[in-house]
Design a protein around this motif. Sequence first.
Motif, PDB file in Angstrom:
ATOM      1  N   LEU A  40       6.794  45.345  90.369  1.00 54.72           N
ATOM      2  CA  LEU A  40       6.681  44.997  88.961  1.00 54.72           C
ATOM      3  C   LEU A  40       7.868  44.175  88.483  1.00 54.72           C
ATOM      4  O   LEU A  40       7.725  43.319  87.608  1.00 54.72           O
ATOM      5  CB  LEU A  40       6.555  46.280  88.123  1.00 54.72           C
ATOM      6  CG  LEU A  40       6.386  46.108  86.621  1.00 54.72           C
ATOM      7  CD1 LEU A  40       5.069  45.421  86.305  1.00 54.72           C
ATOM      8  CD2 LEU A  40       6.439  47.472  85.921  1.00 54.72           C
ATOM      9  N   ARG A  41       9.035  44.392  89.051  1.00 54.48           N
ATOM     10  CA  ARG A  41      10.229  43.692  88.593  1.00 54.48           C
ATOM     11  C   ARG A  41      10.111  42.193  88.780  1.00 54.48           C
ATOM     12  O   ARG A  41      10.581  41.409  87.960  1.00 54.48           O
ATOM     13  CB  ARG A  41      11.459  44.217  89.345  1.00 54.48           C
ATOM     14  CG  ARG A  41      11.788  45.661  89.035  1.00 54.48           C
ATOM     15  CD  ARG A  41      13.119  46.056  89.623  1.00 54.48           C
ATOM     16  NE  ARG A  41      14.211  45.273  89.066  1.00 54.48           N
ATOM     17  CZ  ARG A  41      15.489  45.432  89.407  1.00 54.48           C
ATOM     18  NH1 ARG A  41      15.826  46.331  90.311  1.00 54.48           N
ATOM     19  NH2 ARG A  41      16.432  44.682  88.855  1.00 54.48           N
ATOM     20  N   THR A  42       9.497  41.779  89.864  1.00 54.00           N
ATOM     21  CA  THR A  42       9.354  40.339  90.101  1.00 54.00           C
ATOM     22  C   THR A  42       8.180  39.756  89.323  1.00 54.00           C
ATOM     23  O   THR A  42       8.202  38.588  88.943  1.00 54.00           O
ATOM     24  CB  THR A  42       9.150  40.079  91.599  1.00 54.00           C
ATOM     25  OG1 THR A  42       7.983  40.788  92.046  1.00 54.00           O
ATOM     26  CG2 THR A  42      10.360  40.560  92.389  1.00 54.00           C
ATOM     27  N   GLN A  43       7.167  40.553  89.078  1.00 55.32           N
ATOM     28  CA  GLN A  43       5.990  40.040  88.379  1.00 55.32           C
ATOM     29  C   GLN A  43       6.257  39.758  86.906  1.00 55.32           C
ATOM     30  O   GLN A  43       5.801  38.763  86.363  1.00 55.32           O
ATOM     31  CB  GLN A  43       4.832  41.031  88.514  1.00 55.32           C
ATOM     32  CG  GLN A  43       4.233  41.092  89.904  1.00 55.32           C
ATOM     33  CD  GLN A  43       3.098  42.094  89.977  1.00 55.32           C
ATOM     34  OE1 GLN A  43       3.146  43.148  89.349  1.00 55.32           O
ATOM     35  NE2 GLN A  43       2.079  41.768  90.753  1.00 55.32           N
ATOM     36  N   ILE A  44       6.993  40.648  86.254  1.00 51.50           N
ATOM     37  CA  ILE A  44       7.155  40.522  84.803  1.00 51.50           C
ATOM     38  C   ILE A  44       8.021  39.338  84.413  1.00 51.50           C
ATOM     39  O   ILE A  44       8.068  38.957  83.238  1.00 51.50           O
ATOM     40  CB  ILE A  44       7.748  41.816  84.212  1.00 51.50           C
ATOM     41  CG1 ILE A  44       9.136  42.085  84.779  1.00 51.50           C
ATOM     42  CG2 ILE A  44       6.819  42.989  84.441  1.00 51.50           C
ATOM     43  CD1 ILE A  44       9.829  43.276  84.144  1.00 51.50           C
ATOM     44  N   SER A  45       8.706  38.744  85.361  1.00 52.52           N
ATOM     45  CA  SER A  45       9.535  37.584  85.042  1.00 52.52           C
ATOM     46  C   SER A  45       8.739  36.284  85.035  1.00 52.52           C
ATOM     47  O   SER A  45       9.263  35.239  84.667  1.00 52.52           O
ATOM     48  CB  SER A  45      10.678  37.469  86.058  1.00 52.52           C
ATOM     49  OG  SER A  45      10.160  37.294  87.371  1.00 52.52           O
ATOM     50  N   LYS A  46       7.458  36.347  85.412  1.00 55.32           N
ATOM     51  CA  LYS A  46       6.613  35.162  85.463  1.00 55.32           C
ATOM     52  C   LYS A  46       5.778  35.068  84.190  1.00 55.32           C
ATOM     53  O   LYS A  46       5.153  36.037  83.783  1.00 55.32           O
ATOM     54  CB  LYS A  46       5.700  35.216  86.686  1.00 55.32           C
ATOM     55  CG  LYS A  46       6.439  35.351  88.012  1.00 55.32           C
ATOM     56  CD  LYS A  46       5.455  35.524  89.157  1.00 55.32           C
ATOM     57  CE  LYS A  46       6.179  35.717  90.474  1.00 55.32           C
ATOM     58  NZ  LYS A  46       5.222  35.930  91.594  1.00 55.32           N
ATOM     59  N   LYS A  47       5.768  33.888  83.608  1.00 53.31           N
ATOM     60  CA  LYS A  47       4.978  33.701  82.390  1.00 53.31           C
ATOM     61  C   LYS A  47       3.483  33.827  82.653  1.00 53.31           C
ATOM     62  O   LYS A  47       2.721  34.217  81.764  1.00 53.31           O
ATOM     63  CB  LYS A  47       5.286  32.344  81.765  1.00 53.31           C
ATOM     64  CG  LYS A  47       6.641  32.265  81.103  1.00 53.31           C
ATOM     65  CD  LYS A  47       6.783  30.997  80.276  1.00 53.31           C
ATOM     66  CE  LYS A  47       8.111  30.987  79.522  1.00 53.31           C
ATOM     67  NZ  LYS A  47       8.244  29.785  78.657  1.00 53.31           N
ATOM     68  N   ALA A  48       3.059  33.500  83.861  1.00 52.17           N
ATOM     69  CA  ALA A  48       1.640  33.595  84.182  1.00 52.17           C
ATOM     70  C   ALA A  48       1.161  35.038  84.258  1.00 52.17           C
ATOM     71  O   ALA A  48      -0.033  35.289  84.334  1.00 52.17           O
ATOM     72  CB  ALA A  48       1.353  32.891  85.507  1.00 52.17           C
ATOM     73  N   TYR A  49       2.090  35.983  84.250  1.00 53.11           N
ATOM     74  CA  TYR A  49       1.741  37.402  84.304  1.00 53.11           C
ATOM     75  C   TYR A  49       1.352  37.943  82.937  1.00 53.11           C
ATOM     76  O   TYR A  49       0.672  38.958  82.838  1.00 53.11           O
ATOM     77  CB  TYR A  49       2.941  38.171  84.863  1.00 53.11           C
ATOM     78  CG  TYR A  49       2.741  39.660  85.019  1.00 53.11           C
ATOM     79  CD1 TYR A  49       2.012  40.179  86.082  1.00 53.11           C
ATOM     80  CD2 TYR A  49       3.304  40.555  84.110  1.00 53.11           C
ATOM     81  CE1 TYR A  49       1.844  41.543  86.233  1.00 53.11           C
ATOM     82  CE2 TYR A  49       3.145  41.925  84.255  1.00 53.11           C
ATOM     83  CZ  TYR A  49       2.414  42.408  85.315  1.00 53.11           C
ATOM     84  OH  TYR A  49       2.252  43.768  85.471  1.00 53.11           O
ATOM     85  N   TRP A  50       1.765  37.245  81.867  1.00 50.09           N
ATOM     86  CA  TRP A  50       1.670  37.796  80.517  1.00 50.09           C
ATOM     87  C   TRP A  50       0.735  37.009  79.605  1.00 50.09           C
ATOM     88  O   TRP A  50       0.536  35.808  79.779  1.00 50.09           O
ATOM     89  CB  TRP A  50       3.055  37.810  79.852  1.00 50.09           C
ATOM     90  CG  TRP A  50       4.036  38.742  80.455  1.00 50.09           C
ATOM     91  CD1 TRP A  50       5.056  38.428  81.310  1.00 50.09           C
ATOM     92  CD2 TRP A  50       4.092  40.155  80.265  1.00 50.09           C
ATOM     93  NE1 TRP A  50       5.755  39.547  81.666  1.00 50.09           N
ATOM     94  CE2 TRP A  50       5.188  40.626  81.032  1.00 50.09           C
ATOM     95  CE3 TRP A  50       3.347  41.068  79.526  1.00 50.09           C
ATOM     96  CZ2 TRP A  50       5.539  41.970  81.071  1.00 50.09           C
ATOM     97  CZ3 TRP A  50       3.692  42.409  79.565  1.00 50.09           C
ATOM     98  CH2 TRP A  50       4.775  42.856  80.331  1.00 50.09           C
ATOM     99  N   VAL A  51       0.203  37.704  78.622  1.00 52.57           N
ATOM    100  CA  VAL A  51      -0.242  37.125  77.363  1.00 52.57           C
ATOM    101  C   VAL A  51       0.762  37.611  76.335  1.00 52.57           C
ATOM    102  O   VAL A  51       0.878  38.813  76.081  1.00 52.57           O
ATOM    103  CB  VAL A  51      -1.678  37.564  76.992  1.00 52.57           C
ATOM    104  CG1 VAL A  51      -2.038  37.061  75.600  1.00 52.57           C
ATOM    105  CG2 VAL A  51      -2.669  37.048  78.009  1.00 52.57           C
TER     106      VAL A  51
END
Length: 893
Positions: free
Chosen positions: A380-391
């Motif tokens: 999760l730590r690496t995923q949340i830093s990507k804008k494509a992971y979020w709305v």
Amino acid sequence: MLCLSTLSTLLLLLLLYPPPLSAQEMLVRLAGVGRRNASEGRVEVFYNGVWGTVCDDEVDLNLANVVCRQMGFKRGLTWAHSAKFGEGEGLIWLDNVRCAGTEPSIADCRSNGWGINDCTHAEDLGVICSSERTPGSPAVSVQETPSSSRRQPSQQRQRNPPPQQPESVPPPAQTPSSSARGHEIALHRNPTSPRRSIISPQENGHEIRISQRNRGGSRPSSQTSPALPQGHQLPSRLVNGAAYRQSQDAARNGPQAMRREAEGQARHQQLSGNHVEPEPVHPEVGLETDVHYTQGSDRVRLEEARLRPVLSSNHGGLVTEGVLEVKHAGRWRHVCNRGWDLSSSRVVCGMLGFPDAEVFDQNAYRKLWDSKIADPSARLRTQISKKAYWVEKVQCQGVEVSLAQCQAQLSLPRSDVPCRDGSHAVVRCVPGSQFTRYGRAPAAPPVVRLKAGPRVGEGRVEVLKEGKWGTVCDHLWDLAAASVVCRELGFGTAKEALTKAQLGQGTGPIHMNSVQCTGREKSITECTYKPVPLYTFKHTQDVAVRCNVPNTGVKATVRLAGGREPSEGRVEVLIEVGGGKRWGSICSENWGINEAMVVCRQLGLGFASTAHQETWYWPGSPDAGQVVLSGTHCVGTEMSIQRCRRNTNVYCPRGGDGRAAGVTCVETAPDLVLDAQLVQETAYLEDRPLHLLTCANEENCLSSSAARMNWPYGHRRLLRFSSRIMNMGCADFLPRATRESWTWHQCHRHYHSIEVFTHYDLLTLNGTKVAEGHKASFCLEDTYCPEGVHKRYACYNMGQQGISIGCWDTYRHDIDCQWIDITDIRPGEYIFQVEVNPSLDMAESDFQNNVMRCRCKYDGERVYMFGCHAGDAYSAEAEDLFDHQRQISNNFL
């Protein structure tokens, strides 16, 4: 210096209080949510550099015509009040607008004045224009319509268009140096504010700095060029109106090119004449004016939603709580919880088939989030830093039918860290009582129901009023009203709001018309509507709904095997056997249409057309050869075949394999309804001689005492009546037997396509049967069809039998067996009952309306029939009054 000071003051007033726009320069646009096309929306006007809305007080069609013509449409069709297209933001510019209808612009209509109102944005005005454009008007589309009430129009983005050289301005060589005269007036926002250059002057004002020019000429030559602005700069419309309007037209024709040009040249363009323009105004980062919001040209459409359970347990297989994931452009994303609220959760729950959302323990989810972030090995730590992971942000009012109607923002411009100081959005939904044993039971008897729907959560809408069920007329019927009905019944929001009796026609009264709901009502009875006078509307305008239904998982516990199509086959179920779950077949003993209906509905395949007790030509699956279910008995309304009554221990004398149960499912089905009015109006007594009843006796249409009479002498007392059976469904009604298997009756010399088509019973008030009769279908045909419907079935010359959609089959009172033999009945009060398709041999979309009941008073010489009605036409309380106190009105079609 005094003259110069006065001129500076005058210039300042001109900048802060610009003159009113003329009719030609007044800008109007349509914005908002729920727009079907570019010719409708919330009315917004651009005045004093700011977009604002119009209040709906004292609005009429004249105003709609003026607004629509001003935007290039031929005329206005109607107006929409109470923020029909969503609430705007910012200022409300106009109130109590009164137009004669001939004005070229809304600015020429009478009103309270700019900015003078007593309204809120809940009263924002919308209009619906005709789709035809006036000749020469540019084409428009919904995507081109802006959404923010604070964003500057595309025409204004070209802040510094190069004006033509005015003839009155002397050439640069003859103009004194700018360093030698005048003051420099610079317009800036507060330089210390983080919102610099992103807020309009009306929100934060201008910082005006007046600095004396260097009289010593010590400025660099690049700042003293004679081509720079000389003295005070004035707005372009005061310098050269033609050039100003020309630049606006150019920006209007090429907004993207003008935007790039304005951004690249606004501060470095060399101008002649007197011209002052403020810095470009950009929408604020993170506000609802951002270009990533749904209503602009860069529309963000969230397609689907799902919950990923993390902490919570489910309710009987339902996932009601979890981390929210949404699909955008085919990819699943997580939603940041910054700005997320219960209103947005309610929309998500509606999409997932739940009527409402509720609060939950946020601390438990926060602890889980912090623990995963602190774990260096967590993915999760690496995923949340990507804008494509979020709305990044979703904002809903709570009345939307899906997230696609909410404002959404994928990411924050000029922000390198997505979802700063936030975490996953979590949603907790409240399940409807019919889906789980832990659901909340309804507090009061239902006042709305769905009829004749092929699947769970679908059907014709019927409302209970004064103890009588009636339908709703389809004028103004929309998704908002349909969603209120769905939520009231324990489902989610509506997927479709159907009109024109698409799921079959109802009977009885029409209770409501022009229903309009905001989406916040708890019941459709709280919405505004108009009553329907008798005989003003027809049931061809009945409304229906298709609701979002939660995924209960029951569809995965049944399957069809061996069929030629996915909608037919041998039924195989997943059921617990010996402590474990296994697949198996169903014993076909007592297998009927009700059980088949449950299976087809469980699979989402509609209605059952046939319940097969032999499936020799449909081989089963290798892992389902054993019979695991027997003695199955369903009412027909169960959610799954596993919920029906069944034997505790499997007992199947017929055996499985080729004698296992099977079904054939269809999308549409007929619906037979008996005309209660005709029965009531045509009932009478006849003493008929025995010699005229020979054929009727052969078909068992007389009571048992007739066999003990001295034939052919004597007579029988018959209660005769006419019956008219209508097909109100969405498919033709056909006999189950093919023409080759019809039965020939020599005495009457005709074929019977259905041996028992109707039952006629006379009951005491406590329900005991005292006399009976029956009618075979010797001629099932289209006796009458409404205008525009062609008769398809006729009995002549052994023709094809059936009843077409919308047609009816009439059995006159003077034909054999159209009676009840009451020769042995004592005078008194009884209940007369007629049941169509009593053995359920033929499939229908609704079996509950197959029974008609009347109160019958027999005095020995005459018979009185009253209170005739369909069996499900009244509430349980009203039906109880019918049985005991005779207080019920007629239910005529």
